[in-house]
Design an enzyme around this catalytic site. Structure first.
Site, PDB file in Angstrom:
ATOM      1  N   ASP A 110      25.363 -48.115 -24.172  1.00  0.00           N
ATOM      2  CA  ASP A 110      26.686 -47.507 -23.979  1.00  0.00           C
ATOM      3  C   ASP A 110      26.963 -47.296 -22.487  1.00  0.00           C
ATOM      4  OD1 ASP A 110      29.058 -46.158 -24.645  1.00  0.00           O
ATOM      5  OD2 ASP A 110      28.157 -45.300 -26.422  1.00  0.00           O
ATOM      6  N   ASP A 121      36.874 -46.881 -29.004  1.00  0.00           N
ATOM      7  CA  ASP A 121      36.362 -46.775 -30.383  1.00  0.00           C
ATOM      8  C   ASP A 121      37.426 -47.003 -31.455  1.00  0.00           C
ATOM      9  OD1 ASP A 121      34.129 -46.032 -29.044  1.00  0.00           O
ATOM     10  OD2 ASP A 121      33.834 -44.146 -30.093  1.00  0.00           O
TER      11      ASP A 121
HETATM   12  C1  GAL Z   1      30.720 -44.262 -28.039  1.00  0.00           C
HETATM   13  C2  GAL Z   1      30.634 -45.632 -28.677  1.00  0.00           C
HETATM   14  C3  GAL Z   1      30.519 -45.443 -30.168  1.00  0.00           C
HETATM   15  C4  GAL Z   1      29.274 -44.631 -30.451  1.00  0.00           C
HETATM   16  C5  GAL Z   1      29.316 -43.315 -29.690  1.00  0.00           C
HETATM   17  C6  GAL Z   1      28.033 -42.534 -29.871  1.00  0.00           C
HETATM   18  O1  GAL Z   1      30.844 -44.392 -26.670  1.00  0.00           O
HETATM   19  O2  GAL Z   1      31.768 -46.384 -28.360  1.00  0.00           O
HETATM   20  O3  GAL Z   1      30.482 -46.696 -30.815  1.00  0.00           O
HETATM   21  O4  GAL Z   1      28.146 -45.376 -30.104  1.00  0.00           O
HETATM   22  O5  GAL Z   1      29.546 -43.534 -28.321  1.00  0.00           O
HETATM   23  O6  GAL Z   1      28.047 -41.293 -29.235  1.00  0.00           O
END
Ligand code: GAL
Length: 538
Positions: free
Chosen positions: A226, A353
């Site tokens: 991430d 997301d």
């Molecule tokens: C976001 C990501 C999500 C998930 C989340 C977990 O940044 O886009 O898919 O992984 O973090 O905290």
């Protein structure tokens, strides 16, 4: 949640599978020379099914207990065609699967499950085991969904040597990985390049190599990496470069950046107006100072800092004695399709997301147009995970997402609770002909071929010479659509198959269809002279 009063089973399009065996999943997969192999051969049909495999290179065996090819890849690069035959009392079938030994992994888009959409951070070893078992028991694994990916929320603290440990809900990551492998599935994990992950668990900053090695020792096959909390590191590093280039402003640049980071990282939403105004004012002041630099120099510095953490972790992964699919999750900043493959990335998120709502899905689909030039075997745009089965998506919207993700050659990571799926959800996820388009070995992502108001027509060339054609109704009303092959520059007449319903519609020049609101239809169109030697599912 879905309204139980509505009987959604009448919206099922996928025909019930017959008893004869069907060998599903990709017809090609990649492994690096000499690396461990664990590749499920997904087969459906009435039990018992006898599966036999011919042409395996030395070092790899077929394990009937979990339907995997297991062992070590040959040390030489090349193509190893493997013939798989499945027989039961209703029939038999045989296909050739090409094992390509070389540097590329993920020759078709990864398929599997990830906990985040359904469970967010509320996960545990037990939940992952239950979902992994359900992935097999529901038949999803035997349709090709083999990655069992744990998202954010497994991390505990580092031990005295800096080695990452699972938290109290994940007491033994290695044992969990072994359990997942024993089911014939692959094991995925999550981290972030900053000090913390998005869920504020421990990140990989300054432990990149150690973390990659730890994951490999647990048997990890997939890492989602991430961005959260790297923002501040990137801003500080950029600030140092800018300060060097503009020494008379160096102090103020450093000050602005250090004042801005905590404001940007504050996750209070909606952002308080005073805070937003302060960010704006600091950003404008910084922009005014940096205006002294040539614009492309500033851009190059900022872009390099977007790439840096992914290069670092990519190098750590490449040096392991293990094939690990590398998924970049930085929401499409800095056009990752242009650089992600060069840092070892196999897929990269293209947007923020997803949520289980039509406007979010529509806007994500819209943002994929133009990105097709980056996609191909081993390199995929990732419009985020499936929401099929979640929220209040209508049956049309569920079919729409699955159709779009298949046309886009997007990773198919199921995001629903597998122990609570209804029949409609399972039917949308297990249509072998739809999946075969997603997994087509040519790996070409669809483009928009034609638009008529709210109706968009997308096409995607397939390895067997056919074209996949999707009709998307973005409008809020059902639409009567006449799809003219000539509008899509496809020679007509051509043989047309309804991919969702597995019905040959005959030799046609036009297709007339009513497409539901936010709904999609999917066809496979084959020029009349290219109909020989077809794998029945492809
Ligand atoms: C976001 C990501 C999500 C998930 C989340 C977990 O940044 O886009 O898919 O992984 O973090 O905290």
């Amino acid at each position: 949640m879905t309204d139980p009063a509505i009987d959604r089973s009448s919206s099922i399009r996928t025909p019930t599978a017959g008893p004869a065996p069907s060998i599903n999943g990709p017809r090609v997969f990649g492994v690096r020379p000499g690396k461990p192999v664990l590749q499920r051969i997904p087969v459906t049909g009435k039990s018992p099914i006898e599966i036999s495999v011919e042409g395996l290179p030395d070092g790899i065996k077929y394990d009937p207990s979990n339907r995997t090819l297991a062992g070590r890849a040959p040390n030489v690069e090349g193509s190893f065609p493997i013939t798989v035959t499945a027989i039961n009392d209703a029939g038999s079938t045989s296909v050739v699967i090409d094992m390509k030994v070389g540097e590329l992994l993920a020759l078709t888009p990864p398929m599997g499950w990830n906990n985040y959409n359904a469970f967010r951070l509320r996960i545990s070893d037990q939940l992952i085991r239950e979902q992994a078992e359900a992935l097999v028991a529901t038949g999803l694994a035997d349709h090709g969904y083999v990655f069992m990916n744990i998202d954010d929320g497994w991390q505990g603290t580092r031990n005295a040597d800096g080695v990452m440990q699972g938290n109290a809900r994940f007491p033994d990551m290695k044992a969990l990985g072994e359990h997942i492998h024993a089911l014939g599935l692959k094991f995925g994990i999550y981290s972030s390049p900053g000090p913390r992950t998005c869920g504020l668990f421990e990140g990989s900053l300054n432990h990149e190599r150690l973390d990659a090695e730890t994951y490999a020792s647990w048997g990890v096959d997939y890492v989602k990496y991430d961005w959260c909390t790297y923002e501040g590191i990137a801003a500080t590093l950029a600030g140092e470069k800018f300060a060097e280039l503009l020494p008379t402003h160096a102090n103020r640049i450093r000050q602005i950046i250090s004042e801005r980071i905590p404001l940007i990282e504050d996750r209070t939403r909606p952002r308080p107006a005073a805070q937003a105004a302060q960010i704006k004012q600091l950003t404008e002041e910084l922009d005014a100072i940096l205006a002294a630099l040539p614009a492309d120099q500033r851009q190059a510095i900022e872009r390099e800092l977007l790439i840096r953490p992914y290069r670092l972790f990519g190098e750590a992964l490449r040096n392991l004695d293990r094939d690990i699919v590398y998924s970049l999750c930085q929401y499409g900043m800095g056009n990752p399709g242009e650089w992600a493959p060069s840092v070892g990335g196999h897929l990269w998120r293209t947007t923020r997301d997803i949520t289980p709502q039509w406007p979010a899905i529509r806007s994500i689909i819209d943002r994929q147009a133009g990105l097709e030039r980056h996609a191909g075997p081993g390199r995929w745009n990732d419009p985020d995970m499936l929401e099929v089965g979640n929220g209040n998506l209508t049956p049309d919207e569920m079919h729409m997402q699955m159709t779009a993700w298949s046309m886009l050659a997007a990773p198919l990571l199921i995001g629903t609770n597998l122990t609570k799926m209804d029949a409609l959800t399972l039917s949308v996820l297990t249509n072998v002909e739809v999946i075969a388009i997603n997994q087509d070995p040519l790996g070409r992502q669809a483009t928009i071929a034609h638009k008529q108001g709210d109706i968009h027509f997308w096409t995607r060339p397939l390895a067997d010479g056919a074209t996949a054609v999707a009709v998307f109704n973005r409008g809020d009303q059902p639409a009567e659509v006449v799809l003219r092959l000539s509008d899509l520059r496809i020679p007509a007449p051509a043989s047309v198959r309804d991919v969702w319903r597995h019905v040959d519609l005959g030799s046609l020049s036009d297709i007339s269809v009513i497409v539901g609101p936010h709904g999609a239809e999917l066809y496979k169109v084959l020029p009349v002279d290219a109909r020989n030697d077809r794998d029945p599912q492809r």
